[in-house]
Design a protein around this motif. Structure first.
Motif, PDB file in Angstrom:
ATOM      1  N   VAL A   1       0.846  -1.196   0.000  1.00  0.00           N
ATOM      2  CA  VAL A   1       0.000   0.000   0.000  1.00  0.00           C
ATOM      3  C   VAL A   1       0.880   1.244   0.000  1.00  0.00           C
ATOM      4  N   ASP A   2       0.615   2.151  -0.928  1.00  0.00           N
ATOM      5  CA  ASP A   2       1.348   3.414  -1.009  1.00  0.00           C
ATOM      6  C   ASP A   2       0.448   4.537  -0.523  1.00  0.00           C
ATOM      7  N   GLY A   3       0.931   5.749  -0.601  1.00  0.00           N
ATOM      8  CA  GLY A   3       0.174   6.920  -0.195  1.00  0.00           C
ATOM      9  C   GLY A   3       1.113   8.088  -0.046  1.00  0.00           C
ATOM     10  N   PHE A   4       0.571   9.273   0.150  1.00  0.00           N
ATOM     11  CA  PHE A   4       1.428  10.420   0.448  1.00  0.00           C
ATOM     12  C   PHE A   4       1.178  10.898   1.871  1.00  0.00           C
TER      13      PHE A   4
ATOM     14  N   ASN B   1       0.068  14.410   6.952  1.00  0.00           N
ATOM     15  CA  ASN B   1      -0.665  13.234   7.396  1.00  0.00           C
ATOM     16  C   ASN B   1      -0.902  12.388   6.160  1.00  0.00           C
ATOM     17  N   LEU B   2      -1.800  11.421   6.209  1.00  0.00           N
ATOM     18  CA  LEU B   2      -2.136  10.669   5.000  1.00  0.00           C
ATOM     19  C   LEU B   2      -3.091  11.518   4.166  1.00  0.00           C
ATOM     20  N   VAL B   3      -2.511  12.403   3.387  1.00  0.00           N
ATOM     21  CA  VAL B   3      -3.292  13.342   2.581  1.00  0.00           C
ATOM     22  C   VAL B   3      -3.823  12.662   1.325  1.00  0.00           C
ATOM     23  N   ILE B   4      -2.989  11.827   0.708  1.00  0.00           N
ATOM     24  CA  ILE B   4      -3.369  11.096  -0.500  1.00  0.00           C
ATOM     25  C   ILE B   4      -3.200   9.611  -0.206  1.00  0.00           C
ATOM     26  N   GLY B   5      -4.242   8.837  -0.430  1.00  0.00           N
ATOM     27  CA  GLY B   5      -4.157   7.422  -0.103  1.00  0.00           C
ATOM     28  C   GLY B   5      -5.250   6.619  -0.775  1.00  0.00           C
ATOM     29  N   THR B   6      -5.373   5.375  -0.345  1.00  0.00           N
ATOM     30  CA  THR B   6      -6.353   4.454  -0.922  1.00  0.00           C
ATOM     31  C   THR B   6      -7.054   3.706   0.195  1.00  0.00           C
ATOM     32  N   LEU B   7      -8.120   3.010  -0.168  1.00  0.00           N
ATOM     33  CA  LEU B   7      -8.831   2.149   0.758  1.00  0.00           C
ATOM     34  C   LEU B   7      -8.803   0.723   0.211  1.00  0.00           C
TER      35      LEU B   7
ATOM     36  N   THR C   1      -5.878   8.895  -4.143  1.00  0.00           N
ATOM     37  CA  THR C   1      -6.650  10.119  -4.327  1.00  0.00           C
ATOM     38  C   THR C   1      -6.658  10.901  -3.013  1.00  0.00           C
ATOM     39  N   VAL C   2      -7.142  12.135  -3.067  1.00  0.00           N
ATOM     40  CA  VAL C   2      -7.152  12.990  -1.874  1.00  0.00           C
ATOM     41  C   VAL C   2      -8.127  12.418  -0.851  1.00  0.00           C
ATOM     42  N   MET C   3      -7.638  12.253   0.375  1.00  0.00           N
ATOM     43  CA  MET C   3      -8.445  11.688   1.447  1.00  0.00           C
ATOM     44  C   MET C   3      -9.379  12.758   2.024  1.00  0.00           C
ATOM     45  N   SER C   4     -10.433  12.302   2.678  1.00  0.00           N
ATOM     46  CA  SER C   4     -11.398  13.219   3.287  1.00  0.00           C
ATOM     47  C   SER C   4     -10.719  14.107   4.327  1.00  0.00           C
TER      48      SER C   4
END
Length: 507
Positions: free
Chosen positions: A294-297, A303-309, A320-323
């Motif tokens: 799992v990647d993310g920014f 924080n986890l600004v960009i991530g996945t589910l 994509t941009v997280m809530s």
């Protein structure tokens, strides 16, 4: 003080109290052969807070630590949070002047060190506590005290950046930021209370520290390892029954480059947080080891600004941009169209979800944009992919070259295990491209083959002029390649130079 277990936690002590009420005898933390239940974790935090108070540590005071992954380091972080003090865990690779500089930046007057680090702080004129010695604040020696009433925006820790592109800077991290890390990354990894998380990165780094908070948020078990070992990694996670792993891109490359073994799938790991993993390794890693990467920014500052589910991931994309966050791609202060690389800037709409800036700087206004220094591309459907660090862009003969892109291509060559690409001075001004690589076991160095392979995917101006072969790359304590020492070493006696060979790139 009553604790409403149905309300949203407001601080680290608040979170620990809730978990201690919900599942007191469940293992919360395992480190150095010591297993601590959630009830004991609460007791240790309260006892350490009381011990710190007894020697005069007050609310807002900053207490540093210099130690490997030991229970005492976790105790200090939680004990400081308990009484509203601020923990300042330092990189154990720092030495002499760097230590003094960090302590001065953070305005620290007290530091807790492991015995092997005691000589490193000999130049510090404040109070030095050596773990294990008499009269040192220690969890379990004092009766617990009630936690301080902590605001979510109060600082919980000052974490120093890795310093791969400059001098390490202290980042002010509030309680709310840690809680949001726990919530958001926990959701991205699909954590449950039955999971066992394994992290062998140093606890002074945001990765391991926030993994611990993720585990507490989920009510699961966090196992803190001592150090990463390619040879022993899978046996370690199997022995502890880990289900979730934490890796870095360099660690992923080392594991997949190791010889295949029966242990490759003899474990229970289902998912691993593995930022900065090259895209071409994700599917082969899953196929060989049975682990989803799992990647993310995210960064120490954010924080986890960009991530996945779970169930919605793409190889080679951060997500994509997280809530609760905004992100934009800019160049020279203006937004760029989708598909065009530019600097990633981010901000949060949730108070405290990002840091409160660097020591010495004013606290940013709510909703301020944070410049990440990362070059990314946003696709039209909102998915982001990493290109490189802006400081890693190489300028050669009027062309901008992505060092990360060149690394990705070279790493696909069958003889190369790991590679770092960086600029070196050119006789024609600007830069030339240099690659320092580690060969796979048994592989021969054939630079013509490497460049012939690379020019099938790279423009001629991005091909490395220089190639060095080494046994190892310089890494930070958190496994990131240090390019500054490579740039400083530059071209050496044994460096291969394409302009002095028979090779000429086809144009």
């Amino acid at each position: 003080m009553p604790c409403d277990t149905h309300a949203i936690p407001r601080s680290l002590p608040d979170l620990i109290r809730r978990r201690a009420l919900e599942r007191p005898e469940h293992p919360a933390l395992v480190v150095g052969g010591i297993t601590v239940t959630y009830r004991k974790l609460l007791e240790r935090a309260a006892s350490m807070g009381s011990a710190l108070r007894s020697v005069g540590v007050g609310r807002g005071e900053r207490v540093a630590a210099l130690s490997g992954n030991r229970i005492e380091l976790a105790d200090l972080v939680l004990g400081c949070a308990w009484i509203g003090a601020v923990a300042v865990p330092l990189n154990t690779a720092l030495r002499a002047d760097s230590i003094v500089s960090a302590l001065e930046q953070a305005e620290v007057q007290r530091i807790l060190v492991s015995p092997e680090c005691a000589n490193v702080v000999s130049g510090f004129d404040g109070t030095v506590w050596v773990m294990g010695e008499p009269h040192v604040p220690t969890a379990g020696l004092n009766p617990g005290c009630e936690p301080e009433a902590v605001d979510p925006l109060d600082m919980a820790a000052i974490l120093f950046t890795s310093g791969t592109t400059g001098i390490p800077r202290g980042v002010r991290c509030p309680h709310a930021q840690f809680l949001q890390w726990g919530k958001s990354v926990g959701a991205s990894l699909g954590l449950t209370r039955d999971d066992v998380l394994y992290n062998c990165l140093p606890l002074f780094h945001t990765n391991a520290l926030n993994a611990f908070v993720q585990s507490v948020w989920a009510g699961s078990t966090f196992v803190l390892g001592q150090r990463f070992s390619v040879r022993n990694h899978w046996s370690e996670v199997r022995e502890i029954g880990a289900t979730v792993d934490y890796l870095l891109g360099a660690m992923v490359a080392m594991l997949i480059n190791a010889d295949p073994a029966l242990e490759d799938r003899q474990h229970n790991i289902r998912v691993a947080l593995a930022p900065a993993t090259p895209a071409h390794l994700i599917e082969p890693f899953a196929k060989r080891f049975g682990v989803e990467l799992v990647d993310g920014f995210g960064s120490t500052e954010t924080n986890l600004v960009i991530g996945t589910l779970p169930g919605n991931r793409r190889a080679g994309y951060m997500g994509t941009v997280m809530s609760g966050y905004d992100a934009a791609v800019i160049n020279d202060g203006s937004a760029v169209p989708d598909g065009v690389p530019g600097e990633l800037v981010v901000r949060t709409t949730v108070a405290g979800s990002c840091s409160q800036g660097y020591l010495g700087d004013p606290i940013p206004e709510p909703g301020s944009w944070i410049h990440t220094g990362d070059r990314v591309i946003r696709d039209a459907d909102g998915w982001f992919r990493f290109v490189d660090r802006i400081k890693d862009v190489i300028r050669r003969r009027g062309e901008n070259i992505s060092g990360a892109e060149v690394e990705t291509v070279l790493a696909l060559h069958p003889s190369i295990s790991q590679v770092a690409v960086f600029p070196v001075p050119s006789e024609l001004a600007e830069d030339d491209v240099m690659a320092t690589a580690i060969l796979r076991p048994g592989a021969d160095f054939d630079p013509i083959s490497i460049l012939d392979f690379a020019q099938q995917q790279l423009p001629y101006f991005a091909l490395p002029r220089y190639i060095d072969i080494v046994d190892s790359l310089p890494l930070t304590e958190t496994g990131k390649v240090q390019k500054a020492p490579l740039r400083e070493r530059g071209v050496g006696q044994h460096t291969w130079d394409s302009e002095k060979s028979m090779f000429r790139a086809r144009r």
